[in-house]
Design a protein around this motif. Structure first.
Motif, mmCIF file in Angstrom:
data_model
loop_
_atom_site.group_PDB
_atom_site.id
_atom_site.type_symbol
_atom_site.label_atom_id
_atom_site.label_comp_id
_atom_site.label_asym_id
_atom_site.label_seq_id
_atom_site.Cartn_x
_atom_site.Cartn_y
_atom_site.Cartn_z
ATOM 1 N N CYS A 45 1.156 -1.001 0.017
ATOM 2 C CA CYS A 45 -0.295 0.499 0.010
ATOM 3 C C CYS A 45 0.794 1.588 0.016
ATOM 4 O O CYS A 45 0.246 2.812 -0.905
ATOM 5 C CB CYS A 45 -1.018 0.059 1.091
ATOM 6 S SG CYS A 45 -1.994 -1.394 1.224
ATOM 7 N N SER A 55 -0.648 6.549 8.508
ATOM 8 C CA SER A 55 -1.677 5.962 9.340
ATOM 9 C C SER A 55 -3.219 6.172 8.828
ATOM 10 O O SER A 55 -3.695 5.003 9.033
ATOM 11 C CB SER A 55 -0.929 6.826 10.838
ATOM 12 O OG SER A 55 -1.855 8.363 10.562
ATOM 13 N N THR A 58 -3.376 3.166 6.318
ATOM 14 C CA THR A 58 -3.309 2.192 7.446
ATOM 15 C C THR A 58 -5.013 1.291 8.029
ATOM 16 O O THR A 58 -5.616 0.351 7.841
ATOM 17 C CB THR A 58 -2.791 1.942 8.979
ATOM 18 O OG1 THR A 58 -0.785 2.245 7.930
ATOM 19 C CG2 THR A 58 -2.670 0.582 9.366
ATOM 20 N N HIS A 59 -5.275 2.343 8.492
ATOM 21 C CA HIS A 59 -6.912 2.439 8.233
ATOM 22 C C HIS A 59 -8.144 1.704 7.443
ATOM 23 O O HIS A 59 -8.470 1.291 7.823
ATOM 24 C CB HIS A 59 -6.843 4.278 9.190
ATOM 25 C CG HIS A 59 -8.730 4.065 9.671
ATOM 26 N ND1 HIS A 59 -9.530 3.406 10.762
ATOM 27 C CD2 HIS A 59 -9.849 4.442 8.604
ATOM 28 C CE1 HIS A 59 -10.641 3.351 9.998
ATOM 29 N NE2 HIS A 59 -10.946 4.371 9.323
ATOM 30 N N ARG A 62 -7.154 -1.300 6.898
ATOM 31 C CA ARG A 62 -7.521 -2.411 8.126
ATOM 32 C C ARG A 62 -9.324 -2.467 7.677
ATOM 33 O O ARG A 62 -9.804 -3.861 7.824
ATOM 34 C CB ARG A 62 -7.028 -1.201 9.098
ATOM 35 C CG ARG A 62 -7.581 -2.922 11.003
ATOM 36 C CD ARG A 62 -7.543 -2.388 11.728
ATOM 37 N NE ARG A 62 -8.261 -1.521 12.283
ATOM 38 C CZ ARG A 62 -8.231 -0.268 12.524
ATOM 39 N NH1 ARG A 62 -6.735 0.101 12.839
ATOM 40 N NH2 ARG A 62 -8.657 0.570 12.651
#
Length: 104
Positions: A45, A55, A58-59, A62
């Protein structure tokens, strides 16, 4: 060097349409899915140019993983994301094609 731990993913029969639709409703996550649709072998990614912080990325990844939209697989020091197209097409025929064909 410590190997990256595998992340939990829902099994095919645990993927729920409500979670998939929620995950796909966000414009950033939709951009991620569109990018992954162009890369059937997956991609780290960090290599996708989405103009968001690590960040935040990543969120969003997820959320997609927990909904069953993507697989995230450790490969060396990277995590490779790929679209769970086969699972989604089996569970919800035409959904991904419709989402990917929608105007941006």
């Amino acid at each position: 060097m410590v190997a990256m731990q595998a992340l939990p993913h829902p099994e095919r029969d645990e993927i729920r349409i409500e979670a998939v639709l929620h995950a796909l409703a966000d414009p950033v996550r939709l951009r991620i899915v569109r990018e992954l649709a162009l890369r059937p072998d997956g991609v780290s990614c960090g290599l996708m140019d989405l103009g968001i912080s690590a960040s935040t990325l990543t969120h969003h990844v997820r959320t997609l993983r927990e909904a069953g939209v993507v697989f995230v697989t450790p490969r060396g020091t990277s995590r490779i994301s790929s679209l769970r197209r086969e699972d989604l097409d089996a569970l919800y025929p035409g959904l991904l094609n419709g989402v990917l064909a929608a105007p941006r």
